[in-house]
Design an enzyme around this catalytic site. Sequence first.
Site, mmCIF file in Angstrom:
data_model
loop_
_atom_site.group_PDB
_atom_site.id
_atom_site.type_symbol
_atom_site.label_atom_id
_atom_site.label_comp_id
_atom_site.label_asym_id
_atom_site.label_seq_id
_atom_site.Cartn_x
_atom_site.Cartn_y
_atom_site.Cartn_z
ATOM 1 N N GLY A 1 43.048 55.760 27.441
ATOM 2 C CA GLY A 1 42.976 56.534 28.655
ATOM 3 C C GLY A 1 44.263 56.502 29.257
ATOM 4 N N GLU B 1 33.722 36.816 39.302
ATOM 5 C CA GLU B 1 35.187 36.575 39.869
ATOM 6 C C GLU B 1 34.605 36.284 41.325
ATOM 7 O OE1 GLU B 1 37.396 40.085 39.351
ATOM 8 O OE2 GLU B 1 37.437 40.010 37.117
ATOM 9 N N HIS C 1 42.808 39.066 39.331
ATOM 10 C CA HIS C 1 42.438 40.379 39.491
ATOM 11 C C HIS C 1 43.507 41.259 40.313
ATOM 12 C CE1 HIS C 1 39.034 43.510 38.797
ATOM 13 N NE2 HIS C 1 40.284 44.013 38.986
ATOM 14 N N ARG D 1 38.276 44.717 32.366
ATOM 15 C CA ARG D 1 37.051 44.170 33.033
ATOM 16 C C ARG D 1 36.504 43.080 32.445
ATOM 17 N NH1 ARG D 1 38.198 46.552 36.929
ATOM 18 N NH2 ARG D 1 37.201 47.916 38.332
ATOM 19 N N ILE E 1 45.495 54.587 31.347
ATOM 20 C CA ILE E 1 46.320 53.226 31.326
ATOM 21 C C ILE E 1 46.853 52.791 30.249
ATOM 22 C CG2 ILE E 1 46.310 50.803 32.040
ATOM 23 C CD1 ILE E 1 44.058 51.619 34.278
HETATM 24 C C1 DGY Z 1 40.123 48.993 39.570
HETATM 25 O O1 DGY Z 1 40.578 49.906 40.409
HETATM 26 O O2 DGY Z 1 39.199 49.204 38.983
HETATM 27 C C2 DGY Z 1 40.873 47.656 39.461
HETATM 28 O O3 DGY Z 1 40.275 46.812 38.431
HETATM 29 C C3 DGY Z 1 41.327 46.910 40.856
HETATM 30 O O4 DGY Z 1 42.346 47.413 41.345
#
Ligand code: DGY
Length: 318
Positions: free
Chosen positions: A156, A262, A281, A234, A158
């Site tokens: 995707g 978390e 995170h 995640r 990222i």
């Molecule tokens: C998200 O946006 O899902 C990140 O994990 C938090 O910035």
Amino acid sequence: MLPKVVVTLPIPDAAKQRLAEYCVLQCWDEADPIPTPLLRSWLQDSVGVLCSLGTSLPASVLADAKQLRVISTVSVGVDHIDVVAASRAGIAVGHTPGVLTDSTADLALALMLALSRRVLEGHRYVSSGDWTDGWSPDLLLGSDLSRARVGIVGLGPIGQAVAKRLRAFGSEIIAWNRTARAIDGVTMVDLDTLFMTADFVSLHVASTADTHHLVSRDRLAQMKHGATLINTARGALVDEQALTDALASGRLYAGLDVYQTEPLPADSPLLGLDNVVLLPHVGSATAKTRNAMMALAIDNLMAGLNQQPLPACCNPAG
Ligand code: DGY
């Protein structure tokens, strides 16, 4: 009468002022997550909710929120929200894709470099006063990202931004995606090949029922001795106990920004390991990115309140 909106995370005063012109706010300003019974009661007469990852919105909570029309989360991930239940109830779910892509990709690279060049070990060595011998030919030898084979799980936005950065480093890039993608300089492979041959495996898929423990004990066993797992996505993607075992045996390294629970519990065995770099995170944690996330989340919320299409909606209700 102005519609009521529940805000479950601390937000800047300017954002509060902007929202207060259009709605009555009920704000949870504590750092700890809002307790579920309180959230449930606050949502009973609310039309909107502005939230983040720490606010869990399961079907049971949504069922009591009869007036809710829009959920706007200050995150790209929506695994804390039952999106299917929201869609069924006609509640639009807004999130913040795009604006955090580069920051998160940068952090994945930061973790790769921190592990491959032993940055934290070096810092500890110097700051503890142990560095007394000057330059040494074999001190803290690491490996080169430019010579590494990096496996990207999920192409995707990222994952693609990570690939773009790795191209500049000269790394060999392999990737797996549910549907094949043609990306410059990236060789698509199956998951077995990726886990068995990569020096680094970097995770960039959403957390869903399908991807839960995608990095299982078996997948970790496939990884090469000395390989590194990077997780900025995640915690639920990884069997954390199996990862801890693999790290404790010294077989693997890891750079983690996200965890099963978390904040990471104080008794987590991950804390005692020195072949892991742990972050709290912070993938999207730059001032500009957080501002952009907040702005997009407020735009989503306002659109939902006005029954307009949300600028970034992740379900059909929006
Ligand atoms: C998200 O946006 O899902 C990140 O994990 C938090 O910035």
